[in-house]
Write a protein that holds these residues in place. Structure first.
Motif, PDB file in Angstrom:
ATOM      1  N   ALA A  56       0.835  -1.204   0.000  1.00  0.00           N
ATOM      2  CA  ALA A  56       0.000   0.000   0.000  1.00  0.00           C
ATOM      3  C   ALA A  56       0.870   1.254   0.000  1.00  0.00           C
ATOM      4  O   ALA A  56       0.582   2.213  -0.723  1.00  0.00           O
ATOM      5  CB  ALA A  56      -0.926  -0.003   1.207  1.00  0.00           C
ATOM      6  N   GLN A  57       1.964   1.261   0.780  1.00  0.00           N
ATOM      7  CA  GLN A  57       2.871   2.405   0.772  1.00  0.00           C
ATOM      8  C   GLN A  57       3.506   2.587  -0.601  1.00  0.00           C
ATOM      9  O   GLN A  57       3.644   3.705  -1.074  1.00  0.00           O
ATOM     10  CB  GLN A  57       3.954   2.250   1.835  1.00  0.00           C
ATOM     11  CG  GLN A  57       3.454   2.568   3.215  1.00  0.00           C
ATOM     12  CD  GLN A  57       4.550   2.549   4.242  1.00  0.00           C
ATOM     13  OE1 GLN A  57       5.430   1.693   4.205  1.00  0.00           O
ATOM     14  NE2 GLN A  57       4.494   3.486   5.159  1.00  0.00           N
ATOM     15  N   ASN A  58       3.876   1.498  -1.232  1.00  0.00           N
ATOM     16  CA  ASN A  58       4.435   1.578  -2.591  1.00  0.00           C
ATOM     17  C   ASN A  58       3.417   2.169  -3.568  1.00  0.00           C
ATOM     18  O   ASN A  58       3.782   2.952  -4.440  1.00  0.00           O
ATOM     19  CB  ASN A  58       4.904   0.210  -3.068  1.00  0.00           C
ATOM     20  CG  ASN A  58       6.134  -0.284  -2.335  1.00  0.00           C
ATOM     21  OD1 ASN A  58       6.865   0.501  -1.734  1.00  0.00           O
ATOM     22  ND2 ASN A  58       6.343  -1.575  -2.345  1.00  0.00           N
ATOM     23  N   THR A  59       2.171   1.816  -3.400  1.00  0.00           N
ATOM     24  CA  THR A  59       1.104   2.352  -4.265  1.00  0.00           C
ATOM     25  C   THR A  59       0.958   3.858  -4.055  1.00  0.00           C
ATOM     26  O   THR A  59       0.833   4.615  -5.013  1.00  0.00           O
ATOM     27  CB  THR A  59      -0.230   1.636  -3.991  1.00  0.00           C
ATOM     28  OG1 THR A  59      -0.067   0.237  -4.252  1.00  0.00           O
ATOM     29  CG2 THR A  59      -1.339   2.190  -4.857  1.00  0.00           C
ATOM     30  N   ILE A  60       1.008   4.299  -2.802  1.00  0.00           N
ATOM     31  CA  ILE A  60       0.924   5.732  -2.507  1.00  0.00           C
ATOM     32  C   ILE A  60       2.073   6.475  -3.181  1.00  0.00           C
ATOM     33  O   ILE A  60       1.881   7.546  -3.780  1.00  0.00           O
ATOM     34  CB  ILE A  60       0.932   5.963  -0.979  1.00  0.00           C
ATOM     35  CG1 ILE A  60      -0.398   5.511  -0.379  1.00  0.00           C
ATOM     36  CG2 ILE A  60       1.197   7.433  -0.647  1.00  0.00           C
ATOM     37  CD1 ILE A  60      -0.426   5.503   1.122  1.00  0.00           C
ATOM     38  N   GLU A  62       3.790   5.490  -5.855  1.00  0.00           N
ATOM     39  CA  GLU A  62       3.593   5.443  -7.305  1.00  0.00           C
ATOM     40  C   GLU A  62       2.613   6.516  -7.776  1.00  0.00           C
ATOM     41  O   GLU A  62       2.783   7.089  -8.837  1.00  0.00           O
ATOM     42  CB  GLU A  62       3.078   4.067  -7.717  1.00  0.00           C
ATOM     43  CG  GLU A  62       4.115   2.975  -7.663  1.00  0.00           C
ATOM     44  CD  GLU A  62       3.525   1.594  -7.946  1.00  0.00           C
ATOM     45  OE1 GLU A  62       2.382   1.512  -8.467  1.00  0.00           O
ATOM     46  OE2 GLU A  62       4.192   0.601  -7.628  1.00  0.00           O
ATOM     47  N   TYR A  63       1.584   6.772  -6.996  1.00  0.00           N
ATOM     48  CA  TYR A  63       0.568   7.756  -7.368  1.00  0.00           C
ATOM     49  C   TYR A  63       0.967   9.179  -6.986  1.00  0.00           C
ATOM     50  O   TYR A  63       0.257  10.124  -7.284  1.00  0.00           O
ATOM     51  CB  TYR A  63      -0.789   7.411  -6.726  1.00  0.00           C
ATOM     52  CG  TYR A  63      -1.570   6.405  -7.498  1.00  0.00           C
ATOM     53  CD1 TYR A  63      -2.590   6.808  -8.361  1.00  0.00           C
ATOM     54  CD2 TYR A  63      -1.326   5.034  -7.390  1.00  0.00           C
ATOM     55  CE1 TYR A  63      -3.335   5.881  -9.078  1.00  0.00           C
ATOM     56  CE2 TYR A  63      -2.061   4.100  -8.102  1.00  0.00           C
ATOM     57  CZ  TYR A  63      -3.058   4.537  -8.947  1.00  0.00           C
ATOM     58  OH  TYR A  63      -3.788   3.607  -9.649  1.00  0.00           O
ATOM     59  N   GLY A  64       2.102   9.318  -6.302  1.00  0.00           N
ATOM     60  CA  GLY A  64       2.587  10.637  -5.905  1.00  0.00           C
ATOM     61  C   GLY A  64       1.728  11.326  -4.870  1.00  0.00           C
ATOM     62  O   GLY A  64       1.605  12.551  -4.874  1.00  0.00           O
ATOM     63  N   LEU A  65       1.144  10.555  -3.979  1.00  0.00           N
ATOM     64  CA  LEU A  65       0.275  11.143  -2.937  1.00  0.00           C
ATOM     65  C   LEU A  65       1.075  11.556  -1.728  1.00  0.00           C
ATOM     66  O   LEU A  65       2.087  11.162  -1.419  1.00  0.00           O
ATOM     67  CB  LEU A  65      -0.814  10.139  -2.540  1.00  0.00           C
ATOM     68  CG  LEU A  65      -1.735   9.715  -3.678  1.00  0.00           C
ATOM     69  CD1 LEU A  65      -2.655   8.601  -3.222  1.00  0.00           C
ATOM     70  CD2 LEU A  65      -2.552  10.899  -4.137  1.00  0.00           C
TER      71      LEU A  65
END
Length: 65
Positions: A56-60, A62-65
């Motif tokens: 989930a942290q990697n996804t955040i 990747e999305y630049g959040l």
């Protein structure tokens, strides 16, 4: 057990992060830290199950959040 993976400055930002993570298939909980303030104000924890925290942290990121 749930792990905090993001501290949002407002409920609006927390909802955006939740939407992205949910769209990617993660289970997400939001926990406002100050219950006396309006839900749109104050910090909010974004939590996912321990087993999904790193992804989930990697996804955040990747999305630049």
């Amino acid at each position: 057990m749930w792990t905090v993976i993001y501290m949002a400055h407002s409920m609006e930002i927390a909802e955006k992060v939740k939407d992205v993570l949910t769209k990617e298939g993660f289970l997400v909980k939001l926990k406002p830290l100050n219950k006396n303030l309006d839900n749109s104000e104050g910090y909010c924890e974004v939590m996912v199950p321990n087993s999904e925290a790193q992804d989930a942290q990697n996804t955040i990121i990747e999305y630049g959040l």
